[in-house]
Structures are given as structure tokens and as C-alpha cells.
Scaffold this motif. Structure first.
Motif, PDB file in Angstrom:
ATOM      1  N   SER A   1       0.828  -1.208   0.000  1.00  0.00           N
ATOM      2  CA  SER A   1       0.000   0.000   0.000  1.00  0.00           C
ATOM      3  C   SER A   1       0.861   1.256   0.000  1.00  0.00           C
ATOM      4  O   SER A   1       2.068   1.213   0.239  1.00  0.00           O
ATOM      5  CB  SER A   1      -0.913   0.008   1.226  1.00  0.00           C
ATOM      6  N   ASP A   2       0.209   2.388  -0.238  1.00  0.00           N
ATOM      7  CA  ASP A   2       0.880   3.684  -0.224  1.00  0.00           C
ATOM      8  C   ASP A   2       0.621   4.448   1.077  1.00  0.00           C
ATOM      9  O   ASP A   2       0.779   5.671   1.113  1.00  0.00           O
ATOM     10  CB  ASP A   2       0.398   4.536  -1.405  1.00  0.00           C
ATOM     11  N   ALA A   3       0.223   3.743   2.116  1.00  0.00           N
ATOM     12  CA  ALA A   3      -0.095   4.399   3.385  1.00  0.00           C
ATOM     13  C   ALA A   3       1.120   5.151   3.932  1.00  0.00           C
ATOM     14  O   ALA A   3       2.234   4.634   3.935  1.00  0.00           O
ATOM     15  CB  ALA A   3      -0.577   3.385   4.406  1.00  0.00           C
ATOM     16  N   GLN A   4       0.880   6.366   4.391  1.00  0.00           N
ATOM     17  CA  GLN A   4       1.942   7.166   4.996  1.00  0.00           C
ATOM     18  C   GLN A   4       1.976   7.000   6.515  1.00  0.00           C
ATOM     19  O   GLN A   4       2.957   7.347   7.162  1.00  0.00           O
ATOM     20  CB  GLN A   4       1.739   8.636   4.620  1.00  0.00           C
ATOM     21  N   ILE A   5       0.891   6.494   7.051  1.00  0.00           N
ATOM     22  CA  ILE A   5       0.789   6.200   8.467  1.00  0.00           C
ATOM     23  C   ILE A   5      -0.258   5.110   8.612  1.00  0.00           C
ATOM     24  O   ILE A   5      -1.164   4.993   7.783  1.00  0.00           O
ATOM     25  CB  ILE A   5       0.398   7.465   9.279  1.00  0.00           C
ATOM     26  N   VAL A   6      -0.120   4.265   9.628  1.00  0.00           N
ATOM     27  CA  VAL A   6      -1.089   3.197   9.874  1.00  0.00           C
ATOM     28  C   VAL A   6      -1.726   3.406  11.240  1.00  0.00           C
ATOM     29  O   VAL A   6      -1.065   3.818  12.194  1.00  0.00           O
ATOM     30  CB  VAL A   6      -0.430   1.799   9.777  1.00  0.00           C
ATOM     31  N   HIS A   7      -3.010   3.125  11.309  1.00  0.00           N
ATOM     32  CA  HIS A   7      -3.772   3.222  12.546  1.00  0.00           C
ATOM     33  C   HIS A   7      -4.355   1.844  12.845  1.00  0.00           C
ATOM     34  O   HIS A   7      -5.225   1.368  12.129  1.00  0.00           O
ATOM     35  CB  HIS A   7      -4.895   4.252  12.386  1.00  0.00           C
ATOM     36  N   THR A   8      -3.826   1.176  13.871  1.00  0.00           N
ATOM     37  CA  THR A   8      -4.325  -0.131  14.270  1.00  0.00           C
ATOM     38  C   THR A   8      -5.552   0.038  15.156  1.00  0.00           C
ATOM     39  O   THR A   8      -5.516   0.771  16.139  1.00  0.00           O
ATOM     40  CB  THR A   8      -3.268  -0.921  15.060  1.00  0.00           C
ATOM     41  N   HIS A   9      -6.627  -0.654  14.817  1.00  0.00           N
ATOM     42  CA  HIS A   9      -7.851  -0.612  15.618  1.00  0.00           C
ATOM     43  C   HIS A   9      -8.071  -1.978  16.253  1.00  0.00           C
ATOM     44  O   HIS A   9      -8.414  -2.939  15.576  1.00  0.00           O
ATOM     45  CB  HIS A   9      -9.050  -0.229  14.748  1.00  0.00           C
ATOM     46  N   GLY A  10      -7.850  -2.054  17.571  1.00  0.00           N
ATOM     47  CA  GLY A  10      -7.946  -3.321  18.261  1.00  0.00           C
ATOM     48  C   GLY A  10      -6.607  -4.042  18.292  1.00  0.00           C
ATOM     49  O   GLY A  10      -5.755  -3.822  17.425  1.00  0.00           O
ATOM     50  N   ILE A  11      -6.425  -4.866  19.290  1.00  0.00           N
ATOM     51  CA  ILE A  11      -5.160  -5.585  19.455  1.00  0.00           C
ATOM     52  C   ILE A  11      -5.446  -7.061  19.742  1.00  0.00           C
ATOM     53  O   ILE A  11      -6.577  -7.496  19.671  1.00  0.00           O
ATOM     54  CB  ILE A  11      -4.297  -4.971  20.586  1.00  0.00           C
TER      55      ILE A  11
ATOM     56  N   ILE B   1      -1.891   3.168  17.694  1.00  0.00           N
ATOM     57  CA  ILE B   1      -2.770   2.096  18.150  1.00  0.00           C
ATOM     58  C   ILE B   1      -3.970   2.676  18.887  1.00  0.00           C
ATOM     59  O   ILE B   1      -3.811   3.480  19.801  1.00  0.00           O
ATOM     60  CB  ILE B   1      -2.039   1.115  19.091  1.00  0.00           C
ATOM     61  N   SER B   2      -5.158   2.251  18.490  1.00  0.00           N
ATOM     62  CA  SER B   2      -6.378   2.484  19.264  1.00  0.00           C
ATOM     63  C   SER B   2      -6.807   1.135  19.838  1.00  0.00           C
ATOM     64  O   SER B   2      -7.336   0.290  19.105  1.00  0.00           O
ATOM     65  CB  SER B   2      -7.506   3.045  18.388  1.00  0.00           C
ATOM     66  N   PRO B   3      -6.586   0.892  21.129  1.00  0.00           N
ATOM     67  CA  PRO B   3      -6.949  -0.414  21.699  1.00  0.00           C
ATOM     68  C   PRO B   3      -8.453  -0.667  21.748  1.00  0.00           C
ATOM     69  O   PRO B   3      -8.878  -1.804  21.837  1.00  0.00           O
ATOM     70  CB  PRO B   3      -6.363  -0.350  23.116  1.00  0.00           C
ATOM     71  N   HIS B   4      -9.258   0.394  21.724  1.00  0.00           N
ATOM     72  CA  HIS B   4     -10.712   0.255  21.814  1.00  0.00           C
ATOM     73  C   HIS B   4     -11.128  -0.575  23.029  1.00  0.00           C
ATOM     74  O   HIS B   4     -11.960  -1.488  22.928  1.00  0.00           O
ATOM     75  CB  HIS B   4     -11.272  -0.361  20.531  1.00  0.00           C
TER      76      HIS B   4
ATOM     77  N   GLU C   1       2.446  -9.292  19.952  1.00  0.00           N
ATOM     78  CA  GLU C   1       1.824  -8.102  20.524  1.00  0.00           C
ATOM     79  C   GLU C   1       2.786  -7.252  21.345  1.00  0.00           C
ATOM     80  O   GLU C   1       2.656  -6.020  21.401  1.00  0.00           O
ATOM     81  CB  GLU C   1       0.605  -8.486  21.368  1.00  0.00           C
ATOM     82  N   HIS C   2       3.767  -7.890  21.992  1.00  0.00           N
ATOM     83  CA  HIS C   2       4.769  -7.145  22.747  1.00  0.00           C
ATOM     84  C   HIS C   2       5.481  -6.144  21.836  1.00  0.00           C
ATOM     85  O   HIS C   2       5.632  -4.961  22.164  1.00  0.00           O
ATOM     86  CB  HIS C   2       5.760  -8.129  23.370  1.00  0.00           C
ATOM     87  N   SER C   3       5.898  -6.616  20.658  1.00  0.00           N
ATOM     88  CA  SER C   3       6.585  -5.744  19.709  1.00  0.00           C
ATOM     89  C   SER C   3       5.648  -4.664  19.180  1.00  0.00           C
ATOM     90  O   SER C   3       6.040  -3.499  19.046  1.00  0.00           O
ATOM     91  CB  SER C   3       7.140  -6.582  18.544  1.00  0.00           C
ATOM     92  N   HIS C   4       4.419  -5.037  18.895  1.00  0.00           N
ATOM     93  CA  HIS C   4       3.434  -4.088  18.378  1.00  0.00           C
ATOM     94  C   HIS C   4       3.211  -2.938  19.351  1.00  0.00           C
ATOM     95  O   HIS C   4       3.218  -1.758  18.971  1.00  0.00           O
ATOM     96  CB  HIS C   4       2.126  -4.839  18.115  1.00  0.00           C
ATOM     97  N   LEU C   5       3.031  -3.239  20.623  1.00  0.00           N
ATOM     98  CA  LEU C   5       2.782  -2.207  21.631  1.00  0.00           C
ATOM     99  C   LEU C   5       4.009  -1.329  21.855  1.00  0.00           C
ATOM    100  O   LEU C   5       3.892  -0.114  22.025  1.00  0.00           O
ATOM    101  CB  LEU C   5       2.337  -2.854  22.943  1.00  0.00           C
TER     102      LEU C   5
ATOM    103  N   ALA D   1      -1.917   2.020  32.714  1.00  0.00           N
ATOM    104  CA  ALA D   1      -1.765   0.945  33.689  1.00  0.00           C
ATOM    105  C   ALA D   1      -1.368  -0.375  33.035  1.00  0.00           C
ATOM    106  O   ALA D   1      -0.564  -1.129  33.579  1.00  0.00           O
ATOM    107  CB  ALA D   1      -3.076   0.764  34.457  1.00  0.00           C
ATOM    108  N   GLY D   2      -1.906  -0.660  31.859  1.00  0.00           N
ATOM    109  CA  GLY D   2      -1.697  -1.960  31.242  1.00  0.00           C
ATOM    110  C   GLY D   2      -0.601  -2.015  30.215  1.00  0.00           C
ATOM    111  O   GLY D   2      -0.109  -3.092  29.892  1.00  0.00           O
ATOM    112  N   ALA D   3      -0.203  -0.864  29.669  1.00  0.00           N
ATOM    113  CA  ALA D   3       0.801  -0.860  28.601  1.00  0.00           C
ATOM    114  C   ALA D   3       1.718   0.338  28.745  1.00  0.00           C
ATOM    115  O   ALA D   3       1.810   1.179  27.859  1.00  0.00           O
ATOM    116  CB  ALA D   3       0.133  -0.839  27.229  1.00  0.00           C
ATOM    117  N   GLY D   4       2.416   0.404  29.872  1.00  0.00           N
ATOM    118  CA  GLY D   4       3.361   1.492  30.082  1.00  0.00           C
ATOM    119  C   GLY D   4       4.386   1.508  28.967  1.00  0.00           C
ATOM    120  O   GLY D   4       5.012   0.507  28.671  1.00  0.00           O
ATOM    121  N   GLN D   5       4.550   2.655  28.329  1.00  0.00           N
ATOM    122  CA  GLN D   5       5.398   2.744  27.156  1.00  0.00           C
ATOM    123  C   GLN D   5       6.585   3.665  27.382  1.00  0.00           C
ATOM    124  O   GLN D   5       6.531   4.584  28.195  1.00  0.00           O
ATOM    125  CB  GLN D   5       4.586   3.262  25.973  1.00  0.00           C
TER     126      GLN D   5
END
Length: 242
Positions: free
Chosen positions: A95-105, A126-129, A152-156, A175-179
Motif C-alpha cells: 500500500s501507499d499508506a503514509q501512516i497506519v492506525h491499528t484498531h484493536g489488538i 494504536i487504538s486499543p478500543h 503483541e509485545h513488539s506491536h505495543l 496501567a496496562g501498557a506502560g510505554q
């Protein structure tokens, strides 16, 4: 269903953002309406969304509801709970996407987003929803453990930014995904212009590494909150410590 589904309506010009989600149909429940609503509103804010999802029983029936949005779906291989799809990754990488938005994990499309990020050296959000909410973290622990170990560890950890739908979800993300150096955005009401501004801010960091420290400027673009997390990596939060 088998094969592929591609819905290619004419689209207005703009910066392409790839939406990656497990389902582009009513099978996703409330996530279907949330992602579709954002996709339909973005073109008037300078972004052209393209959706990448897995095929399911309702895909072909629901494709017309995306109206002017291009939707690409591919079959999953193996256990449906993980959603492994070589075809989905191939389509995303091409694809030609310049940015990706993940919806759900928690499903394998997360790994496809990381593969796109590594290949293209472009950022993703990432939008965890709600999928990092405490009550969700207590469910299907074995699946989450496998997903964490596999992708998922790498994704987050590689996300440029987390996009929260409200303050409560922002707290759950913290609380759940300190980055390490990752901004957390909380929308105000509909938040469509603010989300588009976030896309522009994140996309501007292309090729400059994964630090969110450079995103501090988005605090002045009308966001309700955009905070930097402490310098720590995601270790599974309370889920792995129980």
C-alpha cells in the motif's frame, strides 16, 4: 468465505492512512461503527483512509456501508482466534499508506503492522478500543500470553502513539501498557479534527525514530490531553504478574 474482497470506490485526494483491524463488518460489533465513522469523516480533514481487514461471514454484505472508503480484506489461515493472514500482510506492505492506525489488538494483524513499520520505516498509532481495560485483561489469558510472546509485545512497544477514546481508557493504557516515550491522546467529544491533527504530527516523524518526545507539540493543537509516559518498556502489565 474464501478468496478476497476489495471495495474500490473513487476517493478524494489526500494523505493515505491505513486502518488495520480484524473485521470490516458487523462481526466486530461496536468496533465496526467506530472505525467506519472515523473513516467516513477523515477525507474532509485531509486524509484518505484505506481499510485492511480479515474476511468473515458478513464481509461482503457490509462492504457497501463503507461508502467512499477503499476496503481490502483477506482470508485468515489457521485458528480464527489469531487471524493469521499472509495475504493481508502482502496487501498492507504494497500500500501507499503514509501512516497506519491499528484498531484493536491481540490478533495477528498487529504483527502485520509491525512488518509494515519495519519495511517502510513509517510510524503507526494504536487504538486499543478498550482491549487493555482491566476486565478485558482478565479474560482469555492463554490467548493473550501467546499473542504477547509472538507479536503483541513488539506491536505495543513500537507504536508512535496510543489513541484513547476517553480518559478512562487512557488510564487503562497507562496501567496496562506502560510505554517508553509514547504519547497518549484523549479525544474531546467527536475528536475528528484532533485525530487528523495527530495523524499529521505523527506522520511528520517519518524516518526519525520511534521517540514520542518530538510529539509534544501536538499538545498545542487542541487536544484534551497528550501526555508522555515514563521511560519504561511494556512487560505485560498486571496480566503477566498475576
Amino acid at each position: 468465505m474464501t478468496g478476497t474482497a476489495d471495495f474500490h470506490p473513487a476517493q478524494a485526494p489526500g494523505h493515505q492512512v491505513g486502518f488495520v483491524t480484524a473485521s470490516a463488518s458487523r462481526t466486530a460489533g461496536g468496533l465496526f461503527d467506530a472505525v467506519r465513522g472515523l473513516a467516513l469523516a477523515l477525507p474532509s480533514n485531509g486524509f484518505v483512509p484505506r481499510v485492511f481487514a480479515l474476511n468473515d461471514a458478513n464481509t461482503r454484505t457490509d462492504l457497501p456501508q463503507w461508502r467512499g472508503t477503499r476496503v481490502t480484506t483477506r482470508d485468515a489461515v489457521g485458528p480464527a482466534m489469531f487471524g493469521y493472514s499472509p495475504g493481508l500482510r502482502t496487501s498492507l506492505l504494497a500500500s501507499d499508506a503514509q501512516i497506519v492506525h491499528t484498531h484493536g489488538i491481540w490478533m495477528h494483524p498487529s504483527a502485520d503492522v509491525v512488518a509494515w513499520h519495519r519495511r517502510r520505516r513509517k510510524p503507526y498509532i494504536i487504538s486499543p478500543h478498550g482491549m487493555l481495560d482491566p476486565w478485558i485483561m482478565k479474560r482469555s489469558k492463554l490467548k493473550k500470553w501467546v499473542a504477547l510472546a509472538a507479536y503483541e509485545h513488539s506491536h505495543l512497544n513500537r507504536a508512535a502513539c496510543f489513541h484513547a477514546l476517553n480518559r478512562e481508557e487512557a488510564d487503562a493504557i497507562r496501567a496496562g501498557a506502560g510505554q517508553s516515550r509514547v504519547a497518549v491522546l484523549v479525544d474531546r467529544r467527536t475528536g475528528i479534527p484532533e485525530t487528523a491533527a495527530l495523524f499529521r504530527a505523527v506522520a511528520s516523524q517519518e524516518g526519525r525514530g520511534e521517540s514520542a518526545e518530538r510529539l509534544e507539540g501536538v499538545r498545542h493543537d487542541g487536544f484534551d490531553q497528550c501526555a508522555l509516559e515514563p521511560d519504561r518498556r511494556w512487560l505485560g502489565g498486571s496480566f503477566l504478574r498475576r
